[in-house]
Design a protein around this motif. Structure first.
Motif: not given
Length: 285
Positions: A179-181, A201, A204, A199, A105
């Protein structure tokens, strides 16, 4: 031919010693499973393999030391199936752990784990509802996420310090949101959405700051467990390969020792038997 008995005794003693950590690992998992029912399906293969190798090695060791034809024959019979089972287990272990690894990441020292990167029997086993409830309970009871918190001179670490840490797969997948949340760091296991989750995902919406929930229902947590299992199974496979090589060498040498023991039991010294077969009698016309 006495050297073959001595050599097979030494090799079987080595395989006996190598079987101890395998058996010990299975017993350790069994002890944990009794209280948390954690990953029970992984303990029995280790226990069965460890006990089998230990018993067969002792039989081969005793047969070589006492030149027992019966024990050597039993050793060769059992060893054939042990070698076949080990080969099958090694192939199976590498096949079910062939895919899947952490992804780097940006600006993070830890890796992220995704369930989509894994496939096959092990993924289906871990991700199934019947097993995941037990595994997630094990992680919760082990307090793996509570242990993630650290302090520096009595002061909790900052977000920058947290981002520079190398988390293990379970800590990364189960103890924090992906992390992408776009969650905002408060401490290691407490994150805020900041007005909206970024995001697509699905994990989340599963993150919860309740310390008994966190991301235990997330696919990333299941992926973290799979990553840990993959690492453990690869270690076990390396030990099994070493044992397999020793067992194959022992098996070949044991065949020679077994024939030698049979000749001794039949009162047929090797040299005289060969002379009798190769040289005709001087009184023969």
């Amino acid at each position: 031919m006495r050297g073959s008995n001595h050599l097979i005794g030494i090799l079987n003693f080595l395989t006996f010693l190598l079987s101890i950590p395998i058996l010990g690992g299975g017993i350790w998992l069994s002890g944990r499973a009794n209280s948390t029912d954690c990953m029970r399906f992984l303990q029995w293969p280790l226990i069965v393999i460890g006990v089998t190798i230990m018993v067969v090695s002792l039989a081969g060791f005793a047969g070589a030391c006492y030149r027992s034809t019966f024990l050597m024959g039993l050793y060769l019979f059992c060893m054939f199936f042990v070698i076949a089972a080990l080969i099958g287990f090694i192939i199976f272990a590498y096949a079910v752990t062939d895919k899947g690894s952490g992804k780097p990441v940006t600006n993070r020292a830890y890796l992220e784990y995704s369930l989509q990167d894994y496939s096959g029997w092990l993924k289906d086993r871990v991700a199934s509802d019947s097993y995941w409830g037990k595994i997630s309970s094990c992680i919760r009871d082990s307090k793996a996420c509570k242990k993630i918190a650290v302090t520096v001179n009595g002061v909790p670490e900052t977000e920058i310090m947290f981002d520079s840490r190398k988390l293990n797969p379970i800590q990364s997948g189960c103890c924090k949101p992906p992390t992408d949340c776009g969650y905002t760091y408060v401490n290691e296991t407490y994150w805020t959405s900041g007005g909206g989750v970024v995001g697509i995902n699905q994990d989340c919406s599963l993150w919860n700051n309740d310390q008994d929930q966190l991301c235990y229902l997330c696919s990333s947590c299941k992926a973290g467990v799979l990553a840990s299992l993959r690492h453990s199974w690869r270690k076990v496979s390396v030990i099994n390969i070493i044992i397999l090589i020793l067992l194959v060498i022992s098996y070949v040498i044991a065949c020679a020792a077994f024939r030698n023991n049979k000749r001794i039991d039949n009162n047929e010294p090797y040299g005289e038997a060969q002379m009798t077969k190769s040289q005709p009698s001087r009184f023969q016309l």
